[in-house]
Design an enzyme around this catalytic site. Structure first.
Site, PDB file in Angstrom:
ATOM      1  N   ASP A  20       0.996  -1.444   0.151  1.00  0.00           N
ATOM      2  CA  ASP A  20       0.117   0.029   0.045  1.00  0.00           C
ATOM      3  C   ASP A  20       1.099   1.217  -0.147  1.00  0.00           C
ATOM      4  OD1 ASP A  20      -1.757   2.134   0.393  1.00  0.00           O
ATOM      5  OD2 ASP A  20      -2.367   1.298   2.491  1.00  0.00           O
TER       6      ASP A  20
ATOM      7  N   LYS B 203       2.820  11.156  -3.594  1.00  0.00           N
ATOM      8  CA  LYS B 203       1.788  10.558  -4.474  1.00  0.00           C
ATOM      9  C   LYS B 203       0.962  11.668  -5.079  1.00  0.00           C
ATOM     10  CE  LYS B 203      -1.545   6.958  -3.695  1.00  0.00           C
ATOM     11  NZ  LYS B 203      -1.924   5.925  -2.375  1.00  0.00           N
TER      12      LYS B 203
ATOM     13  N   GLU C 187      -7.292   0.578  -4.552  1.00  0.00           N
ATOM     14  CA  GLU C 187      -7.091   0.410  -3.204  1.00  0.00           C
ATOM     15  C   GLU C 187      -8.244  -0.018  -2.418  1.00  0.00           C
ATOM     16  OE1 GLU C 187      -6.032   4.450  -2.091  1.00  0.00           O
ATOM     17  OE2 GLU C 187      -3.780   4.087  -2.520  1.00  0.00           O
TER      18      GLU C 187
ATOM     19  N   ASP D 100     -13.381   5.076   1.690  1.00  0.00           N
ATOM     20  CA  ASP D 100     -11.929   5.034   1.953  1.00  0.00           C
ATOM     21  C   ASP D 100     -11.440   6.609   1.830  1.00  0.00           C
ATOM     22  OD1 ASP D 100      -9.284   5.046   1.794  1.00  0.00           O
ATOM     23  OD2 ASP D 100      -8.859   3.582  -0.045  1.00  0.00           O
TER      24      ASP D 100
END
Ligand code: AMP
Length: 631
Positions: free
Chosen positions: A20, A82, A181, A204
């Site tokens: 992850d 990211k 994800e 999420d």
């Protein structure tokens, strides 16, 4: 004599680790004896902050050490990398981020981060994080990790996914799969707690991204029914509003302007996040920042209520994506069996309250499921996917959906959909087309993605030319087949059906599209739905009139003399009217699709006697050829 052995017992199959690669924190997990486990570093820490510090000389420092020394080296410590991975300077979504970070974002070039006079690509910094995770994995496993499954937010586009894959490869890992994800999270929950045939929502909210995905789980098969989200919405935004709030308090108390002092800002940011985390379990916390400057120290008591007031607008923003995903999946709350929470930010009570209220949890169904550690679920799911690929779990599959329709441009500039939006992938669909001009030597295949009727309103994914044997128009047959593989890559095949000559072209990913772009495309298609449909009907009606006119003119030339005068005049009058109608629109006249359609019926009826006559002649010729003479 030899006999077969169970090869696996002697040469263990190489493990595929699950990673992850988070905005805020990263984790690595692996399946060990059928059980997915998050691996810890030498000090027992399972989370690795996604922070990279690049010193003037020597190796980059990653993780906890980099995070700790951030306040001392704010200019050379990169967080939330990211957010920039695989993005270009002209990416509009970056505008907000640009203010918060010293990056170079020039037009069409990839974003770079200047560190000690060198321009770093975000994926190069992500590589450093992945190398650290690889070390953690090799310390926690028997075998050296060589391959990995890496997760990305559901709406990462193709460039972002490719850059992530490149980061893995630069770190010396074979990237077996890049997976979404929420899908990974659902896998982690699915193994433990979900009953068969369930519909689940995965809410999420991490540090930098939000995704709401609706999945269906049936007999071990996960199918993503819809996903919707925002790659620039998350805990960082809550931190930002809290930092703004605290900065004001500092100035009010006679302290420095945090925005103008990088060291002060880094310390305020650090304490804001820590306070936010604290307030998930406490009702009140004290933020203490001694010696912010040599002459100023700051202390502030922040309550959960104050934090919630500040955070509410950020949390409420997730609502629109929840609504959209449900609508896309054609479901409402009652259809959901479970709602699972993923991402560190969902530990915040306000977020849980929001999700429970939005999905109507608590009064029977759906259930708000927080049974998994929200920080670890994604890494565990990635490890499970690794396990699936290396054969540890054989009965699980992962399916995704196309976020937008895919098709080709056809005559008149119209989009011809071959794979509609929200189709489960992998998928293969084909259609046959014909030519519109006599003896065409080639045909242009223009591949499009989007929801609009006219091709120019959709996105062009690419074009290529297929050469084929020239034939009269309408006779040539071109088969076009779209195949989207399990990785979401679109392969377009075009074939001349007669000769078998074909061309296969790989397009960019068909599923990795930026969330905001998908959103905009759908909104525009709804906004222009009426005009678009009118335009399509108009173009189709116009094409029919043109085709009928052309065929009728040919027919008149060949057999017109055999028609009674009255019928011929009626046809000629209809043809004149057709010409006028079409030019009137061209001049901006008000000829509607409905009036063209009506006229088509009139044209058909006027030309019917000629069509019948032509058909009789064709039949006669056929019979003659076969030697059967009419009575
Ligand atoms: P992730 O991207 O899933 O690692 O989530 C990171 C985000 O979760 C960051 O914004 C963290 O500040 C936030 N976070 C982690 N733990 C908590 C907590 N206990 N309460 C509130 N936010 C948290």
């Amino acid at each position: 004599m030899l006999c077969r052995i169970d090869r696996g017992k002697f040469w263990p199959v190489a493990k595929i680790i699950g990673i992850d690669l988070g905005t805020t924190n990263s984790l690595v997990a692996v399946v060990d004896s059928g059980i997915p486990l998050v691996l810890a570093d030498g000090q027992g820490r399972r989370l690795t902050p996604s922070v990279v510090q690049v010193p003037a000389s020597g190796e980059p420092i990653v993780g906890w050490e980099a995070k700790r020394s951030r306040a001392a080296h704010p200019e050379t410590t990169v967080t939330s990398v990211k957010r920039f991975i695989g993005r270009r300077g002209d990416d509009l979504n970056l505008a907000k981020d640009l203010l918060a970070y010293p990056i170079n974002a020039n037009n069409k070039k990839p974003v770079t981060i200047p560190l000690h006079g060198c321009e770093w690509l975000p994926e190069e910094l992500s590589t450093e994080i992945l190398k650290t995770l690889k070390i953690i994995a090799s310390e926690g496993m028997l075998d050296k990790p060589e391959a990995a499954v890496i997760t990305v937010p559901a709406y990462f586009n193709d460039a972002q996914r490719n850059a992530t894959r490149r980061a893995g490869e630069l770190a010396g890992l074979k990237v077996e799969r890049i997976i979404n994800e929420p899908t990974a999270a659902a896998l982690a929950y699915g193994l433990n707690s979900l009953k068969e045939k369930s519909k689940i929502a995965v809410y999420d909210l991490g540090g930098g991204t939000f995704d709401l995905s609706i999945l269906e789980l049936n007999k071990g098969v996960f199918q993503v029914l819809a996903t919707c989200g925002n790659t620039c919405l998350g805990g960082d935004d809550i931190d930002r509003v809290l930092v703004e709030f605290l900065s004001k308090q500092i100035v009010k108390s006679g302290g420095p302007l945090a925005a103008e002092n990088a060291t002060v800002l880094a310390r305020v940011e650090e304490s804001a996040e820590a306070a936010k985390v604290q307030l998930s379990s406490e009702l009140e916390t004290t933020i203490a920042l001694p010696f912010l400057t040599p002459e100023f120290s700051f202390e502030f008591v922040l309550s959960r209520e104050q934090l919630e007031r500040l955070s509410k607008p950020v949390v409420k923003k997730t609502r629109e994506y929840c609504l959209k995903a449900l609508a896309d999946a054609n479901l409402n709350n009652d259809d959901l069996d479970q709602v699972i929470l993923v991402g560190g930010q969902t530990r915040m009570p306000l977020v849980q309250e929001f999700a429970a209220e939005f999905f109507g949890c608590g009064q029977g169904k759906p259930e708000l499921n927080t049974s998994q550690n929200p920080d670890e679920a994604i890494a565990l799911g990635a490890a499970i996917q690794g396990g699936i690929l290396s054969g540890d779990f054989s009965d699980l599959l992962l399916l995704d959906v196309t976020p937008l329709s895919l098709g080709i441009e056809t005559f008149g500039g119209l989009m011809n959909v071959i794979i509609p939006r929200n189709t489960t992938i992998p998928v293969k669909r084909g259609e046959a087309f014909t030519t519109v001009a006599d003896y065409q030597k080639d045909v242009l295949i223009h591949v499009l993605q989007g929801e609009r009727e006219r091709s120019l309103d959709n996105w062009s994914l690419g074009r290529f030319t297929l050469e084929f044997e020239p034939q009269p128009k309408g006779m040539a047959k071109v088969g076009v087949q779209f195949e989207i593989d399990a990785d979401g890559i679109l392969h377009v095949l075009a074939r001349d059906i007669k000769t078998g000559n074909e061309k296969i072209v790989e397009m960019r990913s068909a599923v990795d599209v930026d969330d905001a772009d998908v959103q905009q495309m759908i909104e525009e298609s709804v906004e222009h739905a009426f005009d678009d449909i009118e335009e399509r009907r108009w173009i189709e009606a116009k094409l029919r009139i043109e085709q009928t006119t052309e065929a009728t003119l040919k027919g008149l030339e060949a057999y017109g003399s055999q028609l009674p005068n009255e019928q011929r005049s009626e046809i000629e009058a209809a043809l004149t009217e057709a010409k006028e109608l079409l030019t009137e629109k061209g001049k901006g006249g008000a000829v509607t699709a409905a009036s063209l359609k009506e006229f088509n019926a009139k044209l058909d009826s006027a030309t019917q006697p000629l069509a019948d006559l032509m058909m009789d002649k064709v039949m006669e010729q056929m019979l003659e050829k076969k030697g059967i003479l009419p009575n």
